[in-house]
Scaffold this motif. Sequence first.
Motif, PDB file in Angstrom:
ATOM      1  N   GLY A  88       0.708  -1.167  -0.031  1.00  0.00           N
ATOM      2  CA  GLY A  88      -0.061  -0.043  -0.014  1.00  0.00           C
ATOM      3  C   GLY A  88       0.838   1.242  -0.081  1.00  0.00           C
ATOM      4  O   GLY A  88       1.834   1.255   0.582  1.00  0.00           O
ATOM      5  N   THR A  89       0.324   2.270  -0.727  1.00  0.00           N
ATOM      6  CA  THR A  89       0.755   3.604  -0.677  1.00  0.00           C
ATOM      7  C   THR A  89       0.259   4.270   0.439  1.00  0.00           C
ATOM      8  O   THR A  89      -1.188   4.166   0.606  1.00  0.00           O
ATOM      9  CB  THR A  89       0.622   4.377  -1.979  1.00  0.00           C
ATOM     10  OG1 THR A  89       1.372   3.959  -3.142  1.00  0.00           O
ATOM     11  CG2 THR A  89       0.995   5.860  -1.850  1.00  0.00           C
TER      12      THR A  89
ATOM     13  N   VAL B 226       9.408  13.803   8.247  1.00  0.00           N
ATOM     14  CA  VAL B 226       9.075  12.403   7.449  1.00  0.00           C
ATOM     15  C   VAL B 226       9.770  12.294   6.346  1.00  0.00           C
ATOM     16  O   VAL B 226      10.858  13.196   6.057  1.00  0.00           O
ATOM     17  CB  VAL B 226       7.576  12.612   7.134  1.00  0.00           C
ATOM     18  CG1 VAL B 226       6.554  12.739   8.386  1.00  0.00           C
ATOM     19  CG2 VAL B 226       7.329  13.585   5.875  1.00  0.00           C
ATOM     20  N   GLY B 227      10.004  11.096   6.060  1.00  0.00           N
ATOM     21  CA  GLY B 227      10.874  10.804   4.677  1.00  0.00           C
ATOM     22  C   GLY B 227      10.814   9.387   4.420  1.00  0.00           C
ATOM     23  O   GLY B 227      10.018   8.773   5.028  1.00  0.00           O
ATOM     24  N   PHE B 228      11.018   9.273   2.934  1.00  0.00           N
ATOM     25  CA  PHE B 228      11.048   7.781   2.588  1.00  0.00           C
ATOM     26  C   PHE B 228      12.536   7.728   1.467  1.00  0.00           C
ATOM     27  O   PHE B 228      13.076   8.627   1.117  1.00  0.00           O
ATOM     28  CB  PHE B 228      10.082   7.479   1.749  1.00  0.00           C
ATOM     29  CG  PHE B 228       9.600   8.153   0.450  1.00  0.00           C
ATOM     30  CD1 PHE B 228      10.411   8.067  -0.670  1.00  0.00           C
ATOM     31  CD2 PHE B 228       9.047   9.437   0.301  1.00  0.00           C
ATOM     32  CE1 PHE B 228      10.275   8.526  -2.005  1.00  0.00           C
ATOM     33  CE2 PHE B 228       8.717  10.268  -0.797  1.00  0.00           C
ATOM     34  CZ  PHE B 228       9.342   9.646  -2.034  1.00  0.00           C
ATOM     35  N   VAL B 229      12.924   6.460   1.421  1.00  0.00           N
ATOM     36  CA  VAL B 229      14.257   6.296   0.728  1.00  0.00           C
ATOM     37  C   VAL B 229      13.636   5.340  -0.523  1.00  0.00           C
ATOM     38  O   VAL B 229      13.075   4.325  -0.382  1.00  0.00           O
ATOM     39  CB  VAL B 229      15.173   5.585   1.410  1.00  0.00           C
ATOM     40  CG1 VAL B 229      16.437   5.108   0.674  1.00  0.00           C
ATOM     41  CG2 VAL B 229      15.777   6.474   2.599  1.00  0.00           C
ATOM     42  N   THR B 230      14.377   6.018  -1.780  1.00  0.00           N
ATOM     43  CA  THR B 230      14.196   5.164  -2.934  1.00  0.00           C
ATOM     44  C   THR B 230      14.801   3.892  -3.106  1.00  0.00           C
ATOM     45  O   THR B 230      15.938   3.687  -2.436  1.00  0.00           O
ATOM     46  CB  THR B 230      14.360   6.013  -4.298  1.00  0.00           C
ATOM     47  OG1 THR B 230      15.734   6.497  -4.141  1.00  0.00           O
ATOM     48  CG2 THR B 230      13.503   7.258  -4.276  1.00  0.00           C
TER      49      THR B 230
ATOM     50  N   PRO C 282       5.365   6.345  -1.134  1.00  0.00           N
ATOM     51  CA  PRO C 282       5.059   5.363  -2.266  1.00  0.00           C
ATOM     52  C   PRO C 282       5.025   4.000  -1.714  1.00  0.00           C
ATOM     53  O   PRO C 282       5.942   3.638  -0.840  1.00  0.00           O
ATOM     54  CB  PRO C 282       5.976   5.826  -3.236  1.00  0.00           C
ATOM     55  CG  PRO C 282       6.528   7.183  -3.166  1.00  0.00           C
ATOM     56  CD  PRO C 282       6.559   7.262  -1.663  1.00  0.00           C
ATOM     57  N   ILE C 283       4.159   3.256  -2.317  1.00  0.00           N
ATOM     58  CA  ILE C 283       4.331   1.537  -1.960  1.00  0.00           C
ATOM     59  C   ILE C 283       5.522   0.906  -1.847  1.00  0.00           C
ATOM     60  O   ILE C 283       6.413   1.195  -2.897  1.00  0.00           O
ATOM     61  CB  ILE C 283       3.154   0.913  -3.191  1.00  0.00           C
ATOM     62  CG1 ILE C 283       2.924  -0.390  -2.689  1.00  0.00           C
ATOM     63  CG2 ILE C 283       3.727   1.049  -4.174  1.00  0.00           C
ATOM     64  CD1 ILE C 283       2.012  -1.253  -3.287  1.00  0.00           C
TER      65      ILE C 283
ATOM     66  N   GLY D 163      -4.184   7.362   5.058  1.00  0.00           N
ATOM     67  CA  GLY D 163      -4.777   6.663   4.257  1.00  0.00           C
ATOM     68  C   GLY D 163      -3.996   5.631   3.479  1.00  0.00           C
ATOM     69  O   GLY D 163      -2.739   6.098   3.219  1.00  0.00           O
ATOM     70  N   LEU D 164      -4.338   4.319   3.485  1.00  0.00           N
ATOM     71  CA  LEU D 164      -3.198   3.474   2.597  1.00  0.00           C
ATOM     72  C   LEU D 164      -4.017   2.824   1.589  1.00  0.00           C
ATOM     73  O   LEU D 164      -5.207   2.186   1.856  1.00  0.00           O
ATOM     74  CB  LEU D 164      -2.762   2.449   3.773  1.00  0.00           C
ATOM     75  CG  LEU D 164      -2.028   2.946   4.845  1.00  0.00           C
ATOM     76  CD1 LEU D 164      -2.707   2.977   6.291  1.00  0.00           C
ATOM     77  CD2 LEU D 164      -0.613   2.409   4.768  1.00  0.00           C
TER      78      LEU D 164
END
Length: 220
Positions: free
Chosen positions: A118-119, A131-135, A155-156, A175-176
């Motif tokens: 899920g995204t 917050v953050g995300f890693v590719t 992203p998922i 929301g997911l």
Amino acid sequence: MMKGVPYLVAVAILALAFSLASAYDPSPLQDFCVAINNTDSAVFVNGKFCKDPIYVTANDFFFSGLNIPGNTTVNKLGSSVNLVKVDKLLGLNTLGISLARLDFAPYGLNPPHIHPRGTELLVVMEGTLLVGFVTSNPNKLFTKILNKGDVFVFPIGLIHFQFNIGQTNAVAFAGLSSQNPGLITIASTVFGSNPPINPNVLTKAFQLDKNVVDYLQKQF
């Protein structure tokens, strides 16, 4: 020029077919499929059995309690996540969506983790979050400081985190795009698996001293 049109149409059709085939939560073929554990006269759809529509009620689509703050003192991280997925809200079955409330004590952390199915779309209701995300490749970090009313998407399947950098409690809702997005928390998964991963594997993978690996495995 016209000879290229059928080719482009074929490519478009293949791309559409691929996008449909790679969907994580299949599109429902009926108005709803309320999950039920009783297998008598039930139909198995997307991991759950469907309740006979004759017996479906409004309560099957209802959940109460997201107004209640989560207990952020039950773990060392200072955070609490209340995920409303299909197991808690049976009417979510086949609808491809779920919802979570996230509570943070001051400097509380929702540690680096993955939702494999899920995204996540996060909105901050109170407080300030880093917050953050890693590719996946290359491993590039996208990070942002969010305040009340700000929205961020993860992203998922990518590693991401939320950290309360404020001196007051923080609250967010997410929301997911899955009725059951799944959760893989990096630290506890790697160092707390059952049975444990061979320490020699972790020592070499993380380039750590074996005593450090032993210590980390004991923490989880």
